[in-house]
Each structure stands twice: as C-alpha cells, then as structure tokens.
Design a protein around this motif. Structure first.
Motif, short mmCIF file in Angstrom:
data_model
loop_
_atom_site.label_atom_id
_atom_site.label_comp_id
_atom_site.label_asym_id
_atom_site.label_seq_id
_atom_site.Cartn_x
_atom_site.Cartn_y
_atom_site.Cartn_z
N GLN A 152 0.82 -1.21 0.00
CA GLN A 152 0.00 0.00 0.00
C GLN A 152 0.86 1.26 0.00
OE1 GLN A 152 -2.61 -0.27 3.39
NE2 GLN A 152 -3.74 -2.03 2.56
N THR A 153 0.37 2.29 -0.67
CA THR A 153 0.97 3.62 -0.53
C THR A 153 0.49 4.23 0.77
OG1 THR A 153 -0.85 4.74 -1.64
CG2 THR A 153 0.96 3.94 -3.03
N ALA A 154 1.18 5.27 1.23
CA ALA A 154 0.76 5.93 2.46
C ALA A 154 -0.64 6.53 2.32
CB ALA A 154 1.78 7.00 2.84
N ASP A 155 -0.95 7.12 1.15
CA ASP A 155 -2.26 7.74 0.96
C ASP A 155 -3.38 6.70 0.96
OD1 ASP A 155 -1.16 10.26 0.82
OD2 ASP A 155 -1.05 10.29 -1.37
N TYR A 156 -3.14 5.58 0.31
CA TYR A 156 -4.14 4.50 0.26
C TYR A 156 -4.35 3.95 1.68
CZ TYR A 156 -6.21 0.00 -1.31
OH TYR A 156 -7.03 -1.10 -1.51
N MET A 173 4.19 1.64 6.95
CA MET A 173 5.25 1.92 5.99
C MET A 173 6.59 1.36 6.48
SD MET A 173 3.68 3.44 3.49
CE MET A 173 2.24 2.41 3.92
N GLN A 216 6.78 -2.40 5.89
CA GLN A 216 7.00 -2.81 4.51
C GLN A 216 8.47 -3.07 4.21
OE1 GLN A 216 5.30 0.20 1.98
NE2 GLN A 216 3.19 -0.42 2.38
N VAL A 218 -5.75 9.04 -5.26
CA VAL A 218 -5.17 8.04 -4.35
C VAL A 218 -5.09 6.69 -5.05
CG1 VAL A 218 -5.61 6.71 -2.23
CG2 VAL A 218 -5.88 9.20 -2.22
N GLY A 275 -2.32 6.59 -7.72
CA GLY A 275 -1.01 6.43 -7.09
C GLY A 275 -0.78 5.02 -6.60
N GLN A 276 -1.84 4.43 -6.04
CA GLN A 276 -1.71 3.07 -5.53
C GLN A 276 -1.49 2.06 -6.65
OE1 GLN A 276 -1.80 1.38 -2.18
NE2 GLN A 276 -0.84 0.18 -3.80
N HIS A 287 1.96 2.37 -8.02
CA HIS A 287 2.92 1.78 -7.09
C HIS A 287 2.91 0.26 -7.21
CE1 HIS A 287 5.40 1.32 -3.54
NE2 HIS A 287 4.46 0.59 -2.95
N THR A 310 5.05 -0.85 -9.91
CA THR A 310 6.48 -0.73 -9.56
C THR A 310 6.95 -1.89 -8.71
OG1 THR A 310 6.38 1.70 -9.66
CG2 THR A 310 8.20 0.72 -8.43
#
Length: 282
Positions: free
Chosen positions: A127-131, A157, A160, A188, A191-192, A195, A198
């Motif tokens: 997960q991204t921080a925003d998600y 985070m 991870q 959001v 971005g998720q 990511h 990636t």
C-alpha cells in the motif's frame, strides 16, 4: 467459510473428543482417571463435555495416565491454537490501529516466504501511504475507535521494509476487484495502482491477478500464509489464526489453485493499466 467463532467451537469439541477417546482406549472410567490424576471426579466429565478447558498441564497428566504420552505434544499444540485462533478486532484495536501494526512486526521479521491472497484490497505490504491512510480512516470511523491513523500508517510503511531485507520472497494473488475497489479518491487510487506496477517488477515478488472472467473458485476471505508457521484470516469481526499443519496445508492448496487461475507479467500489467484508465470514469 464458517465464522471464526464456529471454527473455535469445532476445535474445542475436537480436542475434548480426542481426550475422551484416549481415556476410553486406556480402559479407564472418568473416576479412574480422576483418582490417578488427583482431580475431583467431575473434572474429567467437565473437560470431555467442553465445560472446562484443560490446561497444558492437564493434557500432559491425562496422556501420561492413559499411556499416551506420545500424543501430548499434538494435543497441547491444538490447545495453543484454540487460544490464539480467535481474537476480536475490538480488543485488538481498542487503543487504535498503531499498536496493531507494530504487534505484527516480529511475525513479519521471522517470515522468509509470504503467500498472500486478497479478494478486494491491496495488501498492506504494497500500500501507498495515501491508500493506507484512506483505508485506516474508514476503519476508525466504522469501528468507532481512537483515531491514530497517521501513526498507524507510519508503522505500516516501516513494516514494509521487511521485503527489502533478509532475502524474503512474497507471492501475491489479487482478485481483479481489488484493483477497482475505490479506497480514497481517484488520485489516491491512481497512485496506488502505479505503485503496484512498480513493486511487481521486483525480483523477490510474484504478482498474480485473477481476472473476473477466470473466477471459478468459491468466495473466500483474504488470507496470509507465513512460511509454514501460520495462516491469518481477516473477517469483519475477528482475526483467525491457524497453526495446525493440516489446516495450513489446506490454505496452501487453496493458494496454489488460486495461483493457477491468475495471470502474470504483461497480462497482469494490462489489468492494472485498465483499472487506472477506468479511474477517469469514477
């Protein structure tokens, strides 16, 4: 899948039944066993009928007097599983979410191979921080618990980082629905999903996605397999911990079958790209 509370009841009943079978195989009455163990005569009956949970010492004593010392270890393991397998979310989350994130760190650090199946959400490790923040805020509001979302996201985070050390591997199977379940706003989600593309390129991570058209297995909750040590299953009300080898093997079998109907590589990236493109219509 049966409810966690039902699974616990079944596990307790199986333990009680096994203890009774051991006593009968030793040709002992309940009074005989009580006398040998120095217990009140009713204790054996209470244990066999599930009205009293035996201690580890009780199980060792029971097996010793029944000539079944070789079975004590497995039965004690079953008892520990019962103690661990059902933990109410409200009790775990009573002080917020940060504590829950940190409590899992030792398990993550001693795991070398993660197998993760999620039907509707991106797993925490990716997960991204925003998600994560949008998701945790929704959990806080739903459960009406103290809001420490910002601190909990920071802990997630940090957690991870386990995938970047120790030669750990992670195999993840997502349902296509997990790419399209909206958490936060379109930005959001974009971005998720970016990511996810990636992290999927990393050599120690395998990402498979089950297209909606491929869905042939029965519905099930998401689950995480930590090596061969345990399985964690999250439900709306509880976290179910599975430690019995034959049950872990059952989840491993389910994971293998789910992996067989997933797509990988370019096909998986196409599904993610399609979900990103669909955000324009959200």
């Amino acid at each position: 899948m049966s409810s966690p509370s039902h699974a616990v009841d079944q596990a307790k009943q199986a333990l009680c039944t096994r203890l009774r079978e051991i006593r009968l195989a030793a040709h002992l009455t309940g009074r005989d066993l009580g006398d040998l163990a120095g217990w009140h005569s009713s204790k054996v009956s209470r244990i066999e009928h599930g009205r009293q949970t035996p201690s580890e010492s009780d199980i060792s004593t029971w097996c010793r007097h029944c000539g079944a010392d070789d079975q004590a270890g497995d039965l004690i393991a079953s008892l520990r599983t019962i103690d661990e397998m059902y933990v109410e979310w409200r009790r775990m989350q009573r002080t917020g979410l940060q504590r829950l994130q940190k409590a899992a760190v030792p398990l993550y650090e001693r795991t070398s191979y993660f197998r993760v199946y999620e039907p509707s959400l991106i797993p925490g490790l990716f997960q991204t921080a925003d998600y994560a923040l949008a998701l945790m805020r929704a959990v806080v509001a739903f459960r009406e618990i103290p809001d420490d979302s910002t601190e909990a996201v920071e802990a997630r985070m940090q957690r991870q980082k386990v995938l970047s050390s120790g030669g750990r591997r992670c195999a993840v199977i997502l349902e296509e629905a997990a790419l399209r379940t909206r958490i936060g706003d379109a930005e959001v989600m974009a971005g998720q999903l970016g990511h996810l593309l990636t992290v999927a390129s990393r050599s120690n991570i395998s990402l498979g996605i089950i297209p909606i058209r491929n869905r042939v297995m029965w519905p099930t909750n998401g689950f995480w397999i930590f090596d061969e040590e345990r399985v964690l299953v999250e439900t709306l009300s509880a976290e179910l911990t599975v430690t019995q080898p034959h049950e872990i093997a059952l989840y491993a079998k389910a994971f293998t079958q789910l992996a067989e109907i997933a797509v990988y590589g370019a096909a998986a990236r196409t599904l993610i790209a399609s979900a990103i493109a669909a955000l324009d219509n959200m």
